[in-house]
Design an enzyme around this catalytic site. Sequence first.
Site, mmCIF file in Angstrom:
data_model
loop_
_atom_site.group_PDB
_atom_site.id
_atom_site.type_symbol
_atom_site.label_atom_id
_atom_site.label_comp_id
_atom_site.label_asym_id
_atom_site.label_seq_id
_atom_site.Cartn_x
_atom_site.Cartn_y
_atom_site.Cartn_z
ATOM 1 N N CYS A 42 -17.298 -50.447 -7.181
ATOM 2 C CA CYS A 42 -17.642 -49.074 -7.572
ATOM 3 C C CYS A 42 -17.350 -48.684 -9.022
ATOM 4 O O CYS A 42 -18.216 -48.112 -9.681
ATOM 5 C CB CYS A 42 -16.989 -48.092 -6.626
ATOM 6 S SG CYS A 42 -15.230 -48.244 -6.431
ATOM 7 N N HIS A 67 -13.275 -41.809 -10.665
ATOM 8 C CA HIS A 67 -12.921 -43.224 -10.682
ATOM 9 C C HIS A 67 -13.321 -43.944 -11.971
ATOM 10 O O HIS A 67 -13.642 -45.122 -11.964
ATOM 11 C CB HIS A 67 -13.554 -43.935 -9.470
ATOM 12 C CG HIS A 67 -12.739 -45.118 -9.004
ATOM 13 N ND1 HIS A 67 -13.240 -46.083 -8.155
ATOM 14 C CD2 HIS A 67 -11.452 -45.492 -9.275
ATOM 15 C CE1 HIS A 67 -12.319 -46.987 -7.905
ATOM 16 N NE2 HIS A 67 -11.219 -46.649 -8.577
#
Length: 554
Positions: free
Chosen positions: A75, A131
């Site tokens: 990710c 993130h």
Amino acid sequence: MGFCMCMYFLFTLLLLLGNATADLSARQPNIIYILSDDLGHADVGFTNGNIETPNLNRLASEGVQLDQHYVQQVCTPTRGALMSGRYPIHTGLQHDVIYPGEPWGLPTDETIIPQILRQYNYTNHAVGKWHLGMHKWSFTPLHRGFDDFFGYYLGAQNYLTHINSKGFDLRSNYFDKTGKLVDELRHDLDGRYSTELYSEYLRNLFQRLKTQENPFFVYMAFQNVHAPHMVPQHYIDRYANYISDPNQQIFAAMVSAMDEAIGNITKSLRENKLDDNTIIVFSSDNGGNVNCVRHVTSSNYPYRGGKRALYEGGIKSPSFIWAKNRLSPGRSSALIHVTDWLPTFWSLASLQGTLQPNQPIQTKPLDGVDQWRAIAENQPSNRTEFLINIDTKSIYCGHQVPHSGIRWKQWKLILGAGGPPNGWYPAPNLSWSKESQTCDEYAHTGIELYNVLEDPSETRNVSHHHPHIVKLLTKKLAHYKATAVPMGNKRRDPASNPKNFNNTWMPWMGEDEEVTDTQEYSLETDLWLSGNELNFEDLEGESCFQDDNWTIDF
């Protein structure tokens, strides 16, 4: 007379539709990018999956399904590639992900999507998972071009308590009237399911945006369906009559919860009369997590592998683009990489270069290309190749030898190891074998070549039959490797401990402060587990790891 009158009305209707389309082409579109987390290719209805996703199915059928849309294998690299338009080897994000307390992220000298769109008078709004770094405020969304942010900085958390590794991480960020950044911790939302919170936030946002003249960009990064697997019971009840396995019920319910949220978001667009001039892109950040984690019922079938693998199941994303009155429904076989969205959105915002930015825009050399005409006019892709990745360091539950991969035309070369996961994982309610549900061995063949147009499931390694192709693509990989920057990963900093900030995750380093730890990067097993919100009991077996340290504490 009746025939003439009918022809008159038909001509008038066609003229109005033509004028509407022409008017839209002269207007900057609103842009929404919806990113799912760990969603497998077979986890949605529009790819013939068996989970109920009526809202995604409708959008896909009304838009253009992207049959060759690729992302990165995990990710953080995908999010960085999306935002920067550059391969992870060029931003230092080529290895694994950012774990809690690690002081690194997408470098701040990278120009990203909202910073570009702002120069064309867009307002920019981020929701959900970030993130991309949070050790300094300069790495957080509002310092990267977004006007507001509602979500969490880390890579995973409890869907209800919004806690990761004993630290709270759900916040609203915005600028007050004096231009000061406000970081509002949302303890008032403890106990509420994050997916429902995000759709509610966007519905309120669209109420405000409908009155503004400027176009907008929304980055909606859902938490679903990343671990831990949690969902309100009423979603699980939908599957009680035809899925018997409780874990399969929970996973399917998590997908349905996200689908319902997307339905509520698009309904709000229509109610606020914003849908006519809005483009929506949907994709996953990587393949479904089919390896090592127990009870995960995601599937990338018929593609091989999953999250962390260079095989199609790890990088081929279920994707579509929807644009009312701008795109005719259909499918596109154009080769598209996640880095392409930055230049594509840039082209749309500038009306294909006819509008000049408020200030000159400087980016580092882009790896992405503008794909709007390829999609809208069903033309060939503007690329014939893309770099899958180059990573020289092993990762947990993934490759244990240096590996790299490249796609060129119909050919795909993998050097080192394509996985694990290495196998094929059927969707729930289909035939499952014990072997397909457990951790794959750390096997690698060294050289793998596939014709993915003829063999999309990657069942036939044809490297021995086409040595000239292997040689050509190996040279291409060497060229890419020569342009790579060092990986940016840094070891966990004890100063980040949420205990130092009233049990809350906060940026802990000053802007002028440098990371002083010079030891080689290594990842502790407990940090891998806690960073993914997992316990030892969630794992299929110890073969995924190289040590016996299973303590989950900061």
